[in-house]
Design an enzyme around this catalytic site. Structure first.
Site, PDB file in Angstrom:
ATOM      1  N   MET A  15      10.563  43.052  67.876  1.00 20.64           N
ATOM      2  CA  MET A  15      11.171  43.803  66.768  1.00 20.64           C
ATOM      3  C   MET A  15      12.393  44.586  67.250  1.00 20.64           C
ATOM      4  O   MET A  15      13.442  44.587  66.602  1.00 20.64           O
ATOM      5  CB  MET A  15      10.149  44.758  66.157  1.00 20.64           C
ATOM      6  N   GLY A  16      12.251  45.267  68.375  1.00 21.76           N
ATOM      7  CA  GLY A  16      13.355  46.068  68.903  1.00 21.76           C
ATOM      8  C   GLY A  16      14.552  45.223  69.269  1.00 21.76           C
ATOM      9  O   GLY A  16      15.701  45.549  68.923  1.00 21.76           O
ATOM     10  N   VAL A  76       8.386  51.864  69.317  1.00 22.95           N
ATOM     11  CA  VAL A  76       7.310  51.800  70.309  1.00 22.95           C
ATOM     12  C   VAL A  76       5.968  51.940  69.601  1.00 22.95           C
ATOM     13  O   VAL A  76       5.905  52.268  68.413  1.00 22.95           O
ATOM     14  CB  VAL A  76       7.470  52.903  71.381  1.00 22.95           C
ATOM     15  N   LYS A  77       4.919  51.704  70.322  1.00 28.19           N
ATOM     16  CA  LYS A  77       3.576  51.769  69.758  1.00 28.19           C
ATOM     17  C   LYS A  77       3.284  53.153  69.188  1.00 28.19           C
ATOM     18  O   LYS A  77       3.627  54.176  69.788  1.00 28.19           O
ATOM     19  CB  LYS A  77       2.548  51.426  70.843  1.00 28.19           C
ATOM     20  N   ASN A 104       5.133  52.123  63.243  1.00 27.93           N
ATOM     21  CA  ASN A 104       4.132  52.314  62.190  1.00 27.93           C
ATOM     22  C   ASN A 104       3.331  53.590  62.442  1.00 27.93           C
ATOM     23  O   ASN A 104       2.123  53.554  62.656  1.00 27.93           O
ATOM     24  CB  ASN A 104       3.176  51.115  62.135  1.00 27.93           C
ATOM     25  N   SER A 130       9.940  47.101  57.643  1.00 24.40           N
ATOM     26  CA  SER A 130       9.058  45.975  57.336  1.00 24.40           C
ATOM     27  C   SER A 130       9.847  44.683  57.262  1.00 24.40           C
ATOM     28  O   SER A 130      10.990  44.658  56.814  1.00 24.40           O
ATOM     29  CB  SER A 130       8.335  46.208  56.009  1.00 24.40           C
ATOM     30  N   LYS A 185       5.716  53.289  53.657  1.00 19.22           N
ATOM     31  CA  LYS A 185       5.446  52.088  54.472  1.00 19.22           C
ATOM     32  C   LYS A 185       3.946  51.860  54.602  1.00 19.22           C
ATOM     33  O   LYS A 185       3.472  50.721  54.588  1.00 19.22           O
ATOM     34  CB  LYS A 185       6.081  52.265  55.864  1.00 19.22           C
ATOM     35  N   HIS A 188       2.845  50.322  51.436  1.00 14.93           N
ATOM     36  CA  HIS A 188       3.310  48.931  51.490  1.00 14.93           C
ATOM     37  C   HIS A 188       2.320  48.077  52.256  1.00 14.93           C
ATOM     38  O   HIS A 188       1.942  46.980  51.817  1.00 14.93           O
ATOM     39  CB  HIS A 188       4.691  48.878  52.173  1.00 14.93           C
ATOM     40  N   ASN A 189       1.877  48.559  53.409  1.00 13.52           N
ATOM     41  CA  ASN A 189       0.953  47.771  54.221  1.00 13.52           C
ATOM     42  C   ASN A 189      -0.407  47.626  53.544  1.00 13.52           C
ATOM     43  O   ASN A 189      -1.056  46.581  53.661  1.00 13.52           O
ATOM     44  CB  ASN A 189       0.798  48.403  55.604  1.00 13.52           C
ATOM     45  N   GLU A 192       0.050  45.014  51.093  1.00 22.04           N
ATOM     46  CA  GLU A 192       0.132  43.757  51.849  1.00 22.04           C
ATOM     47  C   GLU A 192      -1.268  43.227  52.157  1.00 22.04           C
ATOM     48  O   GLU A 192      -1.536  42.033  52.001  1.00 22.04           O
ATOM     49  CB  GLU A 192       0.905  44.010  53.143  1.00 22.04           C
ATOM     50  N   ARG A 453     -26.711  64.915  39.227  1.00 22.79           N
ATOM     51  CA  ARG A 453     -26.220  65.913  40.181  1.00 22.79           C
ATOM     52  C   ARG A 453     -26.702  67.320  39.805  1.00 22.79           C
ATOM     53  O   ARG A 453     -27.055  68.125  40.675  1.00 22.79           O
ATOM     54  CB  ARG A 453     -24.689  65.886  40.240  1.00 22.79           C
TER      55      ARG A 453
END
Length: 490
Positions: A15-16, A76-77, A104, A130, A185, A188-189, A192, A453
């Site tokens: 990706m980078g 990065v992670k 992410n 994305s 995002k 979005h995921n 997805e 309840r």
């Protein structure tokens, strides 16, 4: 050393690397850096050969090559690596410089990081990116949020490298303060996850129920991709079904049926529970991946737990009935997709209220219209819905989507009922229909639940013949008292 680079990017995974090359294509000078510096040299000697991309072997060297205000983007992670790089960067940056996290990250981490970075006189951007490796190279969907003062300094780069819709509008705009970009995002995921599960259920009903071959299903997905279901995920599903292994057999049939996940779908479901928003389809998609991971247990259970045979023999044997049922599957997929997006927008609306964000719902649909994994023709209709009514309570109440659900409903119900009768798992189709029926019900059986309840916990209840906000408790057994619980949660 003369500072001449427009932006630096840390992290030279696929990706980078692709995002750097994309930036270079658009005339921006990029400094590439990686914790393992030999990867910088390899990148410059291979993928970046012949470009204007610069390399750096230390944070200090990287920062020295940047124009001011310095813009440093991390891919990065998520988690500790982001925090570690922020700590390494801060001593080398000056007031007004910008740190960008394009991974992410959980939006709550972005909230925390922005406050911390701003306390050091710097600006912070947390942006969703994305589109996978192809999107990063050719144009991703970019969803930036964070320090508002940073946006003018990153806007030109982000909008230049992002995907574009038909009229050239970039699939990138400012989302909001703090973690708003990473939140959008995340949703979005989650959507997805839902889209992928729905497609897999359609595939499974055709394969297991109708006994269709991969080539036949390829033709169906190819047709669907030319209509209302036109999307990246339908397109790649079509291509996957056509791919053959070395022996000529469909490759998809040789892939083990256990799905992985990186956590963003789970984050979406957890947050929905915090906000009290029922994103039932996304949750079912997450749990379906968890069930798929129980492969060894499922193999044993298949030998002991009995149910109906899944083959839809009478339908499959009649060409006219088979084609009609495939159309019903298409209806179920489309209607369930509407429910999934409606739930996603319900969640974003609740988050905007809770976190005091001003989200542009039509603009978000536009950002997702191209470049990202869920890109589709369908998103243009969502943009139209929110452009027509920015205060739309629920996507299902828009005239267009209400009409589409109405047209799809007969086929949708037939598929869910048939799958249930024949023992074909269709959890996302089923939960979407259940939510639709719940949402359109003026009266639900929660009156009995609230009585339960109150019976066991004195949690009180409201009455239909009294004003909302007035609470009552009943001594149901005659042995209880009049003391009620000190909290009430509807």
């Amino acid at each position: 050393m003369e500072a001449k680079a427009d932006i630096a990017l840390i992290g030279l995974a696929v990706m980078g690397q692709n995002l750097i090359l994309n930036m270079d294509d658009h005339g921006f000078t990029v400094v590439a850096y990686n914790r393992s510096t030999d990867k910088v040299d390899q990148f410059l000697a291979n993928e970046a050969k012949g470009t204007k991309v610069l390399g750096a072997h230390s944070i200090a060297e990287m920062v020295a090559k940047l124009k001011t205000p310095r813009r440093v983007m991390m891919l990065v992670k998520a988690g500790k690596p982001v925090d570690d790089f922020i700590e390494q960067l801060i001593p080398h940056l000056e007031a007004g410089d910008i740190i960008i996290d394009g991974g992410n990250s959980l939006f709550e981490d972005t909230n925390r990081r922005q406050k911390y970075v701003e306390s050091k006189g710097l600006l912070y951007v947390g942006t969703g990116v994305s589109g996978g490796e192809e999107g990063a190279r050719r144009g991703p969907s970019i969803m930036p949020g964070g320090s508002p003062a940073a946006w003018p300094h990153v806007k030109d780069i982000f909008q230049a490298v992002s995907a574009k819709v038909e009229d050239g509008t970039p699939c990138c705009d400012w989302v909001g303060e703090m973690g708003a970009g990473h939140y959008v995002k995340m949703v979005h995921n989650g959507i997805e996850y839902g889209d992928m599960q729905l497609i897999c259920e359609a595939y499974n009903i055709m394969k297991t129920g109708l006994g269709m071959s991969a080539d036949e299903m390829h033709d169906v997905f190819d047709e669907w991709n030319r209509g209302d279901l036109d999307s990246y995920l339908i397109e790649i599903s079509r291509d996957i079904l056509a791919k053959k292994d070395d022996d000529g057999a469909p490759l998809v049939d040789k892939i083990l049926d256990t799905a992985g996940q990186k956590g963003t779908g789970k984050w979406t479901v957890i947050n929905s529970q915090d906000l009290g928003i029922p994103i039932t389809l996304m949750a079912e998609a997450v749990y379906s991946r968890c069930v798929s991971a129980l492969k060894d247990e499922r193999v044993k259970a298949a030998r002991k737990l009995k149910g109906p045979r899944p083959a839809l023999t009478s339908i499959a044997a009649n060409a006219q009935k088979k084609q009609a049922f495939i159309e019903d599957i298409k209806s179920a997929l489309y209607a369930s997709k509407i429910i999934s997006y409606a739930q996603g927008y319900m969640l974003m609306r609740a988050a905007a209220g809770e976190y005091r964000w001003s989200l542009n719902y039509g603009g978000i649909a536009l950002m997702w219209r191209g470049g990202c994994i869920i890109r589709s023709r369908f998103l243009g209709k969502i943009k139209d819905a929110y452009d027509n009514n920015p205060r739309l309570m629920n996507l299902m109440l828009d005239d267009y989507f209400r009409g589409e659900i109405s047209k799809a409903q007969r086929g949708w119900r037939n598929v869910v009922a048939t799958a249930a009768r024949r023992g074909i798992p269709a959890p996302a189709f089923s939960t979407a229909l259940a939510f639709y029926d719940q949402y359109r019900s003026a009266v639900l059986p929660a009156n009995l639940l609230q009585a339960q309840r109150d019976y066991f916990g004195a949690h009180t209840y409201e009455r239909i013949d009294r004003a909302r906000g007035e609470f009552f408790h009943t001594n149901w057994t005659g042995r209880g008292g009049n003391t009620t619980s000190n909290t009430y949660n509807a």
